[in-house]
Design a protein around this motif. Structure first.
Motif, PDB file in Angstrom:
ATOM      1  N   LEU A 192      -6.850  63.557   6.797  1.00  0.00           N
ATOM      2  CA  LEU A 192      -7.300  64.034   8.124  1.00  0.00           C
ATOM      3  C   LEU A 192      -8.684  63.498   8.228  1.00  0.00           C
ATOM      4  CD1 LEU A 192      -6.742  66.268  10.155  1.00  0.00           C
ATOM      5  CD2 LEU A 192      -8.340  67.721   8.867  1.00  0.00           C
ATOM      6  N   GLY A 193      -8.555  62.637   9.484  1.00  0.00           N
ATOM      7  CA  GLY A 193      -9.588  62.029  10.000  1.00  0.00           C
ATOM      8  C   GLY A 193      -9.918  62.313  11.543  1.00  0.00           C
ATOM      9  N   PHE A 194     -11.157  62.512  11.743  1.00  0.00           N
ATOM     10  CA  PHE A 194     -11.543  62.813  13.115  1.00  0.00           C
ATOM     11  C   PHE A 194     -13.116  62.904  13.248  1.00  0.00           C
ATOM     12  CE2 PHE A 194     -11.971  66.602  10.310  1.00  0.00           C
ATOM     13  CZ  PHE A 194     -13.232  67.230  10.662  1.00  0.00           C
ATOM     14  N   LEU A 199     -13.533  70.412   0.405  1.00  0.00           N
ATOM     15  CA  LEU A 199     -13.790  68.886   0.449  1.00  0.00           C
ATOM     16  C   LEU A 199     -14.955  68.529   1.537  1.00  0.00           C
ATOM     17  CD1 LEU A 199     -10.242  67.767   1.385  1.00  0.00           C
ATOM     18  CD2 LEU A 199     -11.315  68.061  -0.630  1.00  0.00           C
ATOM     19  N   PHE A 200     -15.404  69.502   2.265  1.00  0.00           N
ATOM     20  CA  PHE A 200     -16.645  69.195   3.076  1.00  0.00           C
ATOM     21  C   PHE A 200     -16.868  70.319   3.792  1.00  0.00           C
ATOM     22  CE2 PHE A 200     -18.509  68.294   7.355  1.00  0.00           C
ATOM     23  CZ  PHE A 200     -19.518  67.552   7.130  1.00  0.00           C
ATOM     24  N   GLU A 201     -18.274  70.610   4.039  1.00  0.00           N
ATOM     25  CA  GLU A 201     -18.755  71.788   4.778  1.00  0.00           C
ATOM     26  C   GLU A 201     -20.122  71.438   5.043  1.00  0.00           C
ATOM     27  OE1 GLU A 201     -19.295  76.635   4.032  1.00  0.00           O
ATOM     28  OE2 GLU A 201     -18.926  75.307   2.373  1.00  0.00           O
ATOM     29  N   LEU A 211     -18.480  73.396  10.364  1.00  0.00           N
ATOM     30  CA  LEU A 211     -16.939  73.407  10.228  1.00  0.00           C
ATOM     31  C   LEU A 211     -16.728  73.315   8.610  1.00  0.00           C
ATOM     32  CD1 LEU A 211     -16.336  70.116   9.614  1.00  0.00           C
ATOM     33  CD2 LEU A 211     -16.431  70.077  12.037  1.00  0.00           C
ATOM     34  N   ILE A 212     -15.525  73.526   8.244  1.00  0.00           N
ATOM     35  CA  ILE A 212     -15.275  73.555   6.648  1.00  0.00           C
ATOM     36  C   ILE A 212     -13.990  72.854   6.546  1.00  0.00           C
ATOM     37  CG2 ILE A 212     -14.415  75.748   6.612  1.00  0.00           C
ATOM     38  CD1 ILE A 212     -15.257  76.019   3.915  1.00  0.00           C
ATOM     39  N   VAL A 213     -13.674  71.927   5.660  1.00  0.00           N
ATOM     40  CA  VAL A 213     -12.551  71.382   5.142  1.00  0.00           C
ATOM     41  C   VAL A 213     -12.241  71.619   3.944  1.00  0.00           C
ATOM     42  CG1 VAL A 213     -11.542  69.134   5.164  1.00  0.00           C
ATOM     43  CG2 VAL A 213     -13.246  69.159   6.763  1.00  0.00           C
ATOM     44  N   ILE A 214     -10.916  71.991   3.604  1.00  0.00           N
ATOM     45  CA  ILE A 214     -10.419  72.389   2.561  1.00  0.00           C
ATOM     46  C   ILE A 214      -9.215  71.880   2.166  1.00  0.00           C
ATOM     47  CG2 ILE A 214     -11.496  74.690   2.670  1.00  0.00           C
ATOM     48  CD1 ILE A 214      -7.806  74.829   2.679  1.00  0.00           C
ATOM     49  N   ASN A 215      -8.657  71.921   0.830  1.00  0.00           N
ATOM     50  CA  ASN A 215      -7.715  71.293   0.153  1.00  0.00           C
ATOM     51  C   ASN A 215      -6.668  72.605  -0.172  1.00  0.00           C
ATOM     52  OD1 ASN A 215      -5.381  69.776  -0.816  1.00  0.00           O
ATOM     53  ND2 ASN A 215      -6.583  69.319  -2.735  1.00  0.00           N
ATOM     54  N   LEU A 234     -15.393  61.191  10.319  1.00  0.00           N
ATOM     55  CA  LEU A 234     -15.186  61.916   9.108  1.00  0.00           C
ATOM     56  C   LEU A 234     -13.662  61.741   8.766  1.00  0.00           C
ATOM     57  CD1 LEU A 234     -16.888  65.436   9.606  1.00  0.00           C
ATOM     58  CD2 LEU A 234     -17.596  63.433   8.621  1.00  0.00           C
ATOM     59  N   ARG A 235     -13.598  61.353   7.565  1.00  0.00           N
ATOM     60  CA  ARG A 235     -12.079  61.289   6.887  1.00  0.00           C
ATOM     61  C   ARG A 235     -12.021  61.722   5.587  1.00  0.00           C
ATOM     62  NH1 ARG A 235      -8.514  57.273   4.494  1.00  0.00           N
ATOM     63  NH2 ARG A 235      -6.493  57.103   5.565  1.00  0.00           N
TER      64      ARG A 235
END
Length: 343
Positions: free
Chosen positions: A308-310, A88-90, A94-98, A319-320
């Motif tokens: 997930l937001g932070f 979802l983001f990288e 950091l990296i955000v995954i589903n 980020l959200r």
């Protein structure tokens, strides 16, 4: 063979005099945790004016120059595996995954490979700066193997430290979607119950009956019923099932699953905290049969980490992220919507 290192040097100011060495270095070296620095001190990797210091509690001397020899990270023990990821983001930090259902976060008994860590080690090759001296992704929170949805991992130690602090102070937005057997009463509210390992089954968590005695960990779940399905008792308006949004104030193991079961609405398909699978429904016809069969056959706890937001721990950007419902939960909800609303 000696591992290559890079050196950090810091000169103690008058105000630093008397501080513990590990505390002083942790404040000076933003990229290293206190536990990591303590380990380096014990390993003889820290010197004061050229003399090794091996006591983390040693008082700092004003005007002294402290040098830290930081070894390059060693390779992680889990093997990198080429497993597709829904990213979802990288960025470099950091990296955000589903995460899909069936993927464990960490290697463990019964899940030695095919985990998120294995996948991230492959995906992030050459990008991991070392977490605690090991070339690995920094996992700061987990979701169960069979739970789907958004998860963030750190690629650098500063990001790992920052994310850990955010989760520790609960400065994270986390929203989950759950399908429950029955509907919560009242339709929205808060479950504030301490959790601990069950004395009857150490693999399960349980609500603590006497938290005032110091047992368990504080756990808070805010819930809101979004939709109800069917009817389960003649002459009442008690729903057969519900779609519930759960927002976490804390993040304990199995928190939502235990809290929802505690208030009498366990998750559909939960093999551990649901007393049985499926839902109780009244009425007749294909809608009833389809909804009943879909709930009874659902192969996992119906739980999805939707939001997930932070604040980015390095760039400070807000980020959200939202992950859509997986197909199996969407199909379950579609079937439950066909349940008869009256007898």
């Amino acid at each position: 063979m000696t591992r290559p290192t890079h050196r950090l040097t810091f000169t103690a100011a008058p105000d630093d005099a008397g501080k513990r060495l590990d505390v002083f270095l942790a404040a000076a070296a933003d990229d290293l945790s206190r536990s990591r620095l303590k380990a380096l001190i014990l390993d003889g990797a820290v010197t004061m004016d050229g003399t090794a210091e091996t006591n983390p509690k040693k008082p700092v001397v004003a005007g002294a120059t402290y040098a830290v020899a930081v070894p390059e990270p060693v390779a992680a023990t889990p093997e990198p595996q080429d497993i597709p990821l829904d990213v979802l983001f990288e960025d470099e930090h950091l990296i955000v995954i589903n995460k899909p259902s069936g993927m464990a976060v960490h290697p463990a008994p019964g899940s030695h490979d095919g985990t998120l860590v294995n996948a991230l080690l492959f995906h992030c090759q050459g990008q991991l700066s070392g977490i605690g001296g090991v070339e690995r992704p920094g996992i700061v929170h987990r979701i169960d193997k069979l739970t789907t949805g958004v998860l963030v991992a750190a690629k650098t130690e500063p990001a790992h430290l920052g994310l850990s602090a955010l989760f520790s102070t609960h400065d994270i937005e986390r929203a989950y979607l759950a399908v429950t057997r029955g509907a919560p009463r009242p339709s929205h509210g808060t479950v504030d119950e301490h959790l601990a390992r069950s004395s009857a089954d150490r693999k399960k968590m349980a609500v603590v009956k006497n938290p005032e005695a110091g047992f368990g960990r504080h756990a808070v779940t805010h819930y809101k019923t979004l939709e109800t399905f069917g009817i389960r008792e003649k002459g009442t308006n008690f729903p057969s099932a519900a779609l519930v949004e759960c927002r976490l104030e804390t993040g304990r193991t199995h928190q939502i699953r235990v809290h929802m079961a505690h208030i009498g609405t366990p998750l559909v398909g939960d093999p551990v905290y649901g007393r049985h699978k499926g839902v109780s429904v009244l009425g007749s016809g294909p809608g009833r049969d389809a909804g009943f069969d879909a709930a009874r056959a659902f192969p996992r706890q119906a739980l999805h980490a939707a939001v997930l937001g932070f604040i980015h721990p390095v760039t400070k950007e807000a980020l959200r992220f939202e992950a859509p419902l997986p197909e199996d939960m969407s199909d379950l909800i579609a079937a439950l919507r066909r349940l008869p609303k009256k007898v």
